[in-house]
Write an enzyme that holds these catalytic residues in place. Structure first.
Site, short mmCIF file in Angstrom:
data_model
loop_
_atom_site.label_atom_id
_atom_site.label_comp_id
_atom_site.label_asym_id
_atom_site.label_seq_id
_atom_site.Cartn_x
_atom_site.Cartn_y
_atom_site.Cartn_z
N HIS A 221 0.85 -1.20 0.00
CA HIS A 221 0.00 0.00 0.00
C HIS A 221 0.88 1.24 0.00
O HIS A 221 2.09 1.15 0.21
CB HIS A 221 -0.90 0.01 1.25
CG HIS A 221 -0.14 0.22 2.52
ND1 HIS A 221 0.56 -0.80 3.14
CD2 HIS A 221 0.07 1.32 3.28
CE1 HIS A 221 1.15 -0.33 4.23
NE2 HIS A 221 0.88 0.97 4.34
N ASP A 223 0.90 5.31 1.76
CA ASP A 223 0.24 6.08 2.82
C ASP A 223 -0.38 7.32 2.17
O ASP A 223 0.15 7.86 1.20
CB ASP A 223 1.26 6.48 3.90
CG ASP A 223 1.83 5.26 4.63
OD1 ASP A 223 1.20 4.18 4.55
OD2 ASP A 223 2.88 5.38 5.27
N HIS A 280 4.74 0.13 -0.02
CA HIS A 280 5.46 -0.67 0.98
C HIS A 280 4.58 -1.77 1.55
O HIS A 280 3.36 -1.75 1.38
CB HIS A 280 6.03 0.22 2.08
CG HIS A 280 5.02 1.12 2.76
ND1 HIS A 280 4.51 2.26 2.18
CD2 HIS A 280 4.44 1.04 3.97
CE1 HIS A 280 3.65 2.84 3.01
NE2 HIS A 280 3.59 2.11 4.11
N ARG A 290 6.72 -8.16 16.23
CA ARG A 290 7.18 -6.83 15.83
C ARG A 290 6.08 -5.80 16.09
O ARG A 290 4.89 -6.07 15.90
CB ARG A 290 7.54 -6.84 14.34
CG ARG A 290 8.07 -5.52 13.81
CD ARG A 290 8.58 -5.70 12.37
NE ARG A 290 9.02 -4.44 11.83
CZ ARG A 290 8.23 -3.55 11.24
NH1 ARG A 290 6.94 -3.80 11.12
NH2 ARG A 290 8.71 -2.42 10.78
O1 LIG Z 1 4.96 -1.50 10.42
C1 LIG Z 1 5.54 -0.94 9.50
O2 LIG Z 1 6.75 -1.03 9.32
C2 LIG Z 1 4.78 -0.11 8.49
C3 LIG Z 1 3.44 0.37 8.95
C4 LIG Z 1 2.66 0.99 7.84
O3 LIG Z 1 3.00 0.88 6.69
C5 LIG Z 1 1.45 1.77 8.14
O4 LIG Z 1 1.02 1.83 9.31
O5 LIG Z 1 0.89 2.35 7.19
FE LIG Z 2 2.02 2.36 5.49
#
Ligand SMILES: O=C(O)CCC(=O)C(=O)O
Ligand SMILES: [Fe+2]
Length: 346
Positions: A221, A223, A280, A290
């Site tokens: 996705h 952001d 990403h 994590r």
């Molecule tokens: O957890 C991550 O490394 C990325 C989180 C992410 O992409 C988001 O919250 O939009």
């Molecule tokens: Fe993200």
């Protein structure tokens, strides 16, 4: 922005089945609902061959140039010497862990509502995929007091203090980055006054997964807002970006206090496509739980985002996208995910 962003979410409600995460504490096996075709998992040798994402020292004298170059070539970079102390980063992460460690029945008490913006729940992109993600999240905008009280009736204050302090520090860092970016874009400071920038904090949890080759933490996705500042558990790989010509590239923190900053859709539009918005995803693993904290920031929901064309390029360069309000973009994204761009491209 908080209120009007909440309005945009209200207009695009999500079905409860796409909000409620499974009970990760009780699960022994990845259920079919969460089983993805084989995910191209980490390949150490491939990762090592990949060029490293830029690391920027915010105290460097040529920081504007460095950030401009990183935004243009990668759309993502890590920052060090950013002024947010590692004690706060650790505390925020441990408070996030404290929340996700609660039993599922308790977390469900603060479940995000269908048209809601804050609270516990699955990722907002869930409805766009036929399989569910190995992820649970908690969104905060401002004070999390009401939710924290539900979760810990006698012990909510420390969580609230840490989350509020964390947002305050992230807002200050966002403003600092924003001014540097405006300088690079040669945009007037009145154009998007940094004091109007508003943010939302997303706590992400990726529990240990019995079958990481067939599960995904967050599906690919981009952001939506201007920039995202991300703190991630150190020594635990997970975040990957899609880098042209290199495929999926891991971004592991260069140090415990390094923060990852990535360009979002609205900055891509504002820069008239000069800065790529970063596609990403997050992979999961068998033994490490994590956690990440993503702070999204952008302009007020009613403000108009107009592609910037520098004065020397007027008449030579044409806008790639039509101008639109933040709220309009958030609505388009909620309906069409990354296809939203096709509705505004000239
Ligand atoms: O957890 C991550 O490394 C990325 C989180 C992410 O992409 C988001 O919250 O939009
Ligand atoms: Fe993200």
């Amino acid at each position: 922005m908080a209120t009007t962003l909440q309005e945009a979410y209200k207009e695009n409600p999500i079905n409860i089945q796409h909000i409620l995460p499974i009970d990760f504490h009780s699960i022994q096996q990845v259920p079919d609902s969460h089983l993805w075709p084989k995910i191209n998992n980490f390949q150490a040798s491939l990762d090592e061959k990949n060029p490293n994402v830029p690391v920027i020292d915010l105290l460097a004298p040529n920081v504007v140039e460095l950030i401009g170059h990183a935004c243009k070539t990668w759309g993502v970079f890590q920052v060090v010497n950013h002024g947010v102390c590692s004690k706060l980063l650790d505390e925020a992460e441990s408070q996030a862990r404290r929340l996700f460690a609660l039993p599922a029945e308790q977390k469900v008490r603060v479940l995000r509502s269908a048209g809601g913006a804050t609270g516990y729940g699955a990722a907002r992109i869930t409805p766009f995929f036929s399989k569910f993600m190995w992820h649970e999240g908690f969104t905060v905008m401002g004070s999390p007091l009401d939710h924290a009280r539900e979760l810990w009736p006698h012990d909510y204050q420390y969580f609230c203090d840490v989350m509020e302090n964390y947002q305050k520090k992230m807002k200050a860092l966002s403003c600092q980055l924003w001014l540097l970016i405006l300088k690079h874009l040669e945009a007037s400071q009145e154009y998007l006054n940094s004091s109007e920038l508003i943010g939302a904090l997303q706590l992400n949890s990726y529990p240990c997964c019995p079958n990481p080759n067939h599960a995904i933490g967050l599906a690919p996705h981009t952001d939506s807002l201007f920039l995202t500042i991300l703190h991630q558990t150190s020594n635990t790989k997970g975040l990957q970006i899609l880098k042209n010509g290199h495929g999926w590239t891991s971004i592991s923190p260069v140090s415990d206090e390094a923060l990852v900053v990535n360009v979002g859709d609205l900055l891509h539009i504002l820069s008239n496509g000069e800065f790529p918005t970063v596609y990403h995803r997050v992979l999961v693993n068998k033994t490490k739980h994590r956690v990440s904290l993503a702070y999204f920031f952008g302009p007020p929901a009613d403000s108009l985002v107009v592609p910037l064309i520098s004065s020397k390029d007027v008449g030579v360069v044409v806008p790639t996208y039509r101008s639109l309000t933040v709220k309009e973009y958030v609505s388009l994204k909620a309906k069409h995910l990354e296809k939203a761009f096709s509705f505004i491209r000239f």
